[in-house]
Design an enzyme around this catalytic site. Sequence first.
Site, PDB file in Angstrom:
ATOM      1  N   HIS A  97       0.825  -1.221   0.000  1.00  0.00           N
ATOM      2  CA  HIS A  97       0.000   0.000   0.000  1.00  0.00           C
ATOM      3  C   HIS A  97       0.850   1.259   0.000  1.00  0.00           C
ATOM      4  CE1 HIS A  97      -3.745  -2.261   1.704  1.00  0.00           C
ATOM      5  NE2 HIS A  97      -3.521  -2.527   0.415  1.00  0.00           N
ATOM      6  N   CYS A 108       5.698  15.581 -12.669  1.00  0.00           N
ATOM      7  CA  CYS A 108       6.858  14.938 -13.320  1.00  0.00           C
ATOM      8  C   CYS A 108       7.219  13.602 -12.687  1.00  0.00           C
ATOM      9  CB  CYS A 108       8.071  15.886 -13.253  1.00  0.00           C
ATOM     10  SG  CYS A 108       8.814  16.015 -11.611  1.00  0.00           S
ATOM     11  N   CYS A 126       7.120  20.008  -5.553  1.00  0.00           N
ATOM     12  CA  CYS A 126       8.238  19.275  -6.161  1.00  0.00           C
ATOM     13  C   CYS A 126       9.454  20.203  -6.269  1.00  0.00           C
ATOM     14  CB  CYS A 126       7.793  18.819  -7.558  1.00  0.00           C
ATOM     15  SG  CYS A 126       9.095  18.045  -8.526  1.00  0.00           S
ATOM     16  N   CYS A 129      10.119  20.586 -10.318  1.00  0.00           N
ATOM     17  CA  CYS A 129       9.289  21.348 -11.278  1.00  0.00           C
ATOM     18  C   CYS A 129       8.286  22.278 -10.591  1.00  0.00           C
ATOM     19  CB  CYS A 129       8.557  20.389 -12.222  1.00  0.00           C
ATOM     20  SG  CYS A 129       7.104  19.623 -11.468  1.00  0.00           S
ATOM     21  N   SER A 168      -7.658  -6.463   9.863  1.00  0.00           N
ATOM     22  CA  SER A 168      -9.089  -6.800   9.873  1.00  0.00           C
ATOM     23  C   SER A 168      -9.454  -7.539   8.589  1.00  0.00           C
ATOM     24  CB  SER A 168      -9.923  -5.518   9.981  1.00  0.00           C
ATOM     25  OG  SER A 168      -9.682  -4.693   8.846  1.00  0.00           O
TER      26      SER A 168
HETATM   27  C1  BV8 Z   1      -8.177  -1.552  -5.909  1.00  0.00           C
HETATM   28  C2  BV8 Z   1      -2.943   3.242   2.138  1.00  0.00           C
HETATM   29  C3  BV8 Z   1      -8.663  -1.589  -8.255  1.00  0.00           C
HETATM   30  C4  BV8 Z   1      -3.350   4.657   2.293  1.00  0.00           C
HETATM   31  C5  BV8 Z   1      -4.941   1.822   2.116  1.00  0.00           C
HETATM   32  C6  BV8 Z   1     -16.120  -4.053  -2.332  1.00  0.00           C
HETATM   33  C7  BV8 Z   1     -15.669  -5.346  -2.118  1.00  0.00           C
HETATM   34  C8  BV8 Z   1     -14.319  -5.668  -2.260  1.00  0.00           C
HETATM   35  C9  BV8 Z   1     -13.398  -4.688  -2.601  1.00  0.00           C
HETATM   36  C10 BV8 Z   1     -13.857  -3.415  -2.803  1.00  0.00           C
HETATM   37  C11 BV8 Z   1     -15.202  -3.085  -2.670  1.00  0.00           C
HETATM   38  N1  BV8 Z   1     -15.340  -1.765  -2.917  1.00  0.00           N
HETATM   39  C12 BV8 Z   1     -14.117  -1.244  -3.193  1.00  0.00           C
HETATM   40  C13 BV8 Z   1     -13.223  -2.242  -3.151  1.00  0.00           C
HETATM   41  C14 BV8 Z   1     -11.801  -2.157  -3.414  1.00  0.00           C
HETATM   42  C15 BV8 Z   1     -11.088  -1.529  -2.225  1.00  0.00           C
HETATM   43  C16 BV8 Z   1     -11.437  -2.231  -0.938  1.00  0.00           C
HETATM   44  O1  BV8 Z   1     -10.927  -3.304  -0.652  1.00  0.00           O
HETATM   45  N2  BV8 Z   1     -12.305  -1.579  -0.125  1.00  0.00           N
HETATM   46  C17 BV8 Z   1     -12.663  -2.171   1.149  1.00  0.00           C
HETATM   47  C18 BV8 Z   1     -12.826  -1.076   2.207  1.00  0.00           C
HETATM   48  C19 BV8 Z   1     -13.956  -2.960   0.952  1.00  0.00           C
HETATM   49  N3  BV8 Z   1      -9.681  -1.731  -2.505  1.00  0.00           N
HETATM   50  C20 BV8 Z   1      -9.030  -0.828  -3.240  1.00  0.00           C
HETATM   51  O2  BV8 Z   1      -9.521   0.211  -3.659  1.00  0.00           O
HETATM   52  C21 BV8 Z   1      -7.596  -1.196  -3.600  1.00  0.00           C
HETATM   53  N4  BV8 Z   1      -7.425  -0.956  -5.011  1.00  0.00           N
HETATM   54  O3  BV8 Z   1      -8.960  -2.426  -5.668  1.00  0.00           O
HETATM   55  O4  BV8 Z   1      -7.975  -1.001  -7.153  1.00  0.00           O
HETATM   56  C22 BV8 Z   1      -7.725  -1.403  -9.367  1.00  0.00           C
HETATM   57  C23 BV8 Z   1      -7.036  -2.509  -9.864  1.00  0.00           C
HETATM   58  C24 BV8 Z   1      -6.174  -2.319 -10.909  1.00  0.00           C
HETATM   59  C25 BV8 Z   1      -5.965  -1.041 -11.441  1.00  0.00           C
HETATM   60  C26 BV8 Z   1      -6.642   0.069 -10.902  1.00  0.00           C
HETATM   61  C27 BV8 Z   1      -7.530  -0.100  -9.864  1.00  0.00           C
HETATM   62  C28 BV8 Z   1      -6.599  -0.303  -2.859  1.00  0.00           C
HETATM   63  C29 BV8 Z   1      -6.679  -0.591  -1.386  1.00  0.00           C
HETATM   64  C30 BV8 Z   1      -5.557   0.172  -0.661  1.00  0.00           C
HETATM   65  C31 BV8 Z   1      -6.153   1.356   0.064  1.00  0.00           C
HETATM   66  N5  BV8 Z   1      -5.094   1.995   0.846  1.00  0.00           N
HETATM   67  N6  BV8 Z   1      -3.956   2.408   2.804  1.00  0.00           N
HETATM   68  C32 BV8 Z   1      -3.251   5.095   3.736  1.00  0.00           C
HETATM   69  O5  BV8 Z   1      -2.716   4.354   4.597  1.00  0.00           O
HETATM   70  O6  BV8 Z   1      -3.711   6.215   3.985  1.00  0.00           O
HETATM   71  S1  BV8 Z   1      -5.978   0.779   2.955  1.00  0.00           S
HETATM   72  C33 BV8 Z   1      -5.789   0.883   4.641  1.00  0.00           C
HETATM   73  O7  BV8 Z   1      -6.512  -0.238   5.151  1.00  0.00           O
HETATM   74  C34 BV8 Z   1      -4.378   0.680   5.189  1.00  0.00           C
HETATM   75  O8  BV8 Z   1      -3.401   0.338   4.242  1.00  0.00           O
HETATM   76  C35 BV8 Z   1      -4.556  -0.492   6.133  1.00  0.00           C
HETATM   77  O9  BV8 Z   1      -3.416  -1.190   6.308  1.00  0.00           O
HETATM   78  C36 BV8 Z   1      -5.553  -1.249   5.360  1.00  0.00           C
HETATM   79  C37 BV8 Z   1      -6.189  -2.412   6.019  1.00  0.00           C
HETATM   80  O10 BV8 Z   1      -6.540  -2.034   7.305  1.00  0.00           O
HETATM   81  P1  BV8 Z   1      -5.826  -2.870   8.492  1.00  0.00           P
HETATM   82  O11 BV8 Z   1      -4.356  -2.752   8.335  1.00  0.00           O
HETATM   83  O12 BV8 Z   1      -6.389  -4.239   8.536  1.00  0.00           O
HETATM   84  O13 BV8 Z   1      -6.230  -2.023   9.749  1.00  0.00           O
HETATM   85  P2  BV8 Z   1      -7.608  -2.103  10.554  1.00  0.00           P
HETATM   86  O14 BV8 Z   1      -7.651  -0.924  11.470  1.00  0.00           O
HETATM   87  O15 BV8 Z   1      -8.743  -2.344   9.599  1.00  0.00           O
HETATM   88  O16 BV8 Z   1      -7.475  -3.421  11.441  1.00  0.00           O
HETATM   89  C38 BV8 Z   1      -6.507  -3.458  12.482  1.00  0.00           C
HETATM   90  C39 BV8 Z   1      -6.516  -4.881  12.991  1.00  0.00           C
HETATM   91  O17 BV8 Z   1      -5.511  -5.000  13.996  1.00  0.00           O
HETATM   92  C40 BV8 Z   1      -7.835  -5.259  13.656  1.00  0.00           C
HETATM   93  O18 BV8 Z   1      -8.187  -6.558  13.215  1.00  0.00           O
HETATM   94  C41 BV8 Z   1      -7.494  -5.262  15.155  1.00  0.00           C
HETATM   95  O19 BV8 Z   1      -8.244  -6.245  15.858  1.00  0.00           O
HETATM   96  C42 BV8 Z   1      -6.038  -5.657  15.123  1.00  0.00           C
HETATM   97  N7  BV8 Z   1      -5.236  -5.215  16.276  1.00  0.00           N
HETATM   98  C43 BV8 Z   1      -5.331  -4.052  16.971  1.00  0.00           C
HETATM   99  N8  BV8 Z   1      -4.363  -4.020  17.926  1.00  0.00           N
HETATM  100  C44 BV8 Z   1      -3.637  -5.154  17.789  1.00  0.00           C
HETATM  101  C45 BV8 Z   1      -4.184  -5.926  16.758  1.00  0.00           C
HETATM  102  N9  BV8 Z   1      -3.687  -7.135  16.396  1.00  0.00           N
HETATM  103  C46 BV8 Z   1      -2.615  -7.588  17.071  1.00  0.00           C
HETATM  104  N10 BV8 Z   1      -2.016  -6.904  18.081  1.00  0.00           N
HETATM  105  C47 BV8 Z   1      -2.505  -5.693  18.458  1.00  0.00           C
HETATM  106  N11 BV8 Z   1      -1.903  -5.031  19.467  1.00  0.00           N
HETATM  107 ZN    ZN Z   2       7.799  17.662 -10.412  1.00  0.00          ZN
END
Ligand code: BV8
Ligand code: ZN
Length: 219
Positions: A97, A108, A126, A129, A168
Site C-alpha cells: 500500500h 513529473c 516538487c 518542477c 481486519s
Molecule cells: C483496488 C494506504 C482496483 C493509504 C490503504 C467491495 C468489495 C471488495 C473490494 C472493494 C469493494 N469496494 C471497493 C473495493 C476495493 C477496495 C477495498 O478493498 N475496499 C474495502 C474497504 C472494501 N480496494 C481498493 O480500492 C484497492 N485498489 O482495488 O484497485 C484497481 C485494480 C487495478 C488497477 C486500478 C484499480 C486499494 C486498497 C488500498 C487502500 N489503501 N492504505 C493510507 O494508509 O492512507 S488501505 C488501509 O486499510 C491501510 O493500508 C490499512 O493497512 C488497510 C487495512 O486495514 P488494516 O491494516 O487491517 O487495519 P484495521 O484498522 O482495519 O485493522 C486493524 C486490525 O488490527 C484489527 O483486526 C485489530 O483487531 C487488530 N489489532 C489491533 N491491535 C492489535 C491488533 N492485532 C494484534 N495486536 C494488536 N496489538
Molecule cells: Zn515535479
Amino acid sequence: MALTGAGVSAESGIPTFRGADGLWKKYRAEDLATPEAFEADPRLVWEWYDWRRQIIAKAKPNPAHLALAECPRLTLITQNVDGLHDLAGSRDVLKVHGDIWIRRCIACGHEETDRIAPLPVLPPLCTRCGAIQRPGVVWFGEGLPAYEWMRASQAAEGADVFLVIGTSAQVYPAAGLVPLARRSGAKIVEVNVARSEVSSRVDVFLEGPAGEILPQLLL
Ligand code: BV8
Ligand code: ZN
C-alpha cells in the site's frame, strides 16, 4: 510468509484504521484516501497525512516488528505505510500500500523520501518542477504496485506457513492473499486481539497482542 496490518503497529502508538481510536473514525476513508479527495482538496488530504506522519515520526518499532525482523527467510508483506518494519531491521519488506514517507510529484513523477514532520508547506511542492506532490501511498480505487503485488502473490502460492498479523482483512486485493495461500496448501496462523474477516478460515487463531505473541512464536 507474513501479512501485517495496522494492528502490528498499534503497540507503537499508531492508531489503527478501524479500531476504537481508529484513524477512519475521525475521517472517512472515502473522504481522504482517494484520488478524488486529493483532486478536490489536496490541502485537506495533506493535513491528514502530515498529522499521521508526525505521529509515526515519534513511533518506535515494538517487539512484534523486532521478532519479525529476526526471521531472515520470511517474506514480509505489509499493508502499513509507516515504515516501522524497515526501522526494526526487516530487509525485504513488500509495501503493497506504499510508503507515507515518499512524496511523489503529480506532474513529473519525481519522488522525495524523508522523515520531515511536520512539513513546512502543505501541499508540499516538487523541488524539480514546482508542481504539488502527493503521498506515495495506494489510495482506494488505485492499483497496487506491480512488483510488490507480483512478489506477494508468488509468496502466497508457495508458502508453507502464512502468518496473518494485526489486520481486519477487509481491504482487497491484500486480504485475498489468505484464500490464495490456503488454496496452495499453506497453514494459516492468525495473530489478532479480535476476530477478523478471515478468522473463520485460518488453521490457528492466536488471540492477543502481536507484541506479546510474536516473540513467543518466532524467537
Ligand atoms: C483496488 C494506504 C482496483 C493509504 C490503504 C467491495 C468489495 C471488495 C473490494 C472493494 C469493494 N469496494 C471497493 C473495493 C476495493 C477496495 C477495498 O478493498 N475496499 C474495502 C474497504 C472494501 N480496494 C481498493 O480500492 C484497492 N485498489 O482495488 O484497485 C484497481 C485494480 C487495478 C488497477 C486500478 C484499480 C486499494 C486498497 C488500498 C487502500 N489503501 N492504505 C493510507 O494508509 O492512507 S488501505 C488501509 O486499510 C491501510 O493500508 C490499512 O493497512 C488497510 C487495512 O486495514 P488494516 O491494516 O487491517 O487495519 P484495521 O484498522 O482495519 O485493522 C486493524 C486490525 O488490527 C484489527 O483486526 C485489530 O483487531 C487488530 N489489532 C489491533 N491491535 C492489535 C491488533 N492485532 C494484534 N495486536 C494488536 N496489538
Ligand atoms: Zn515535479
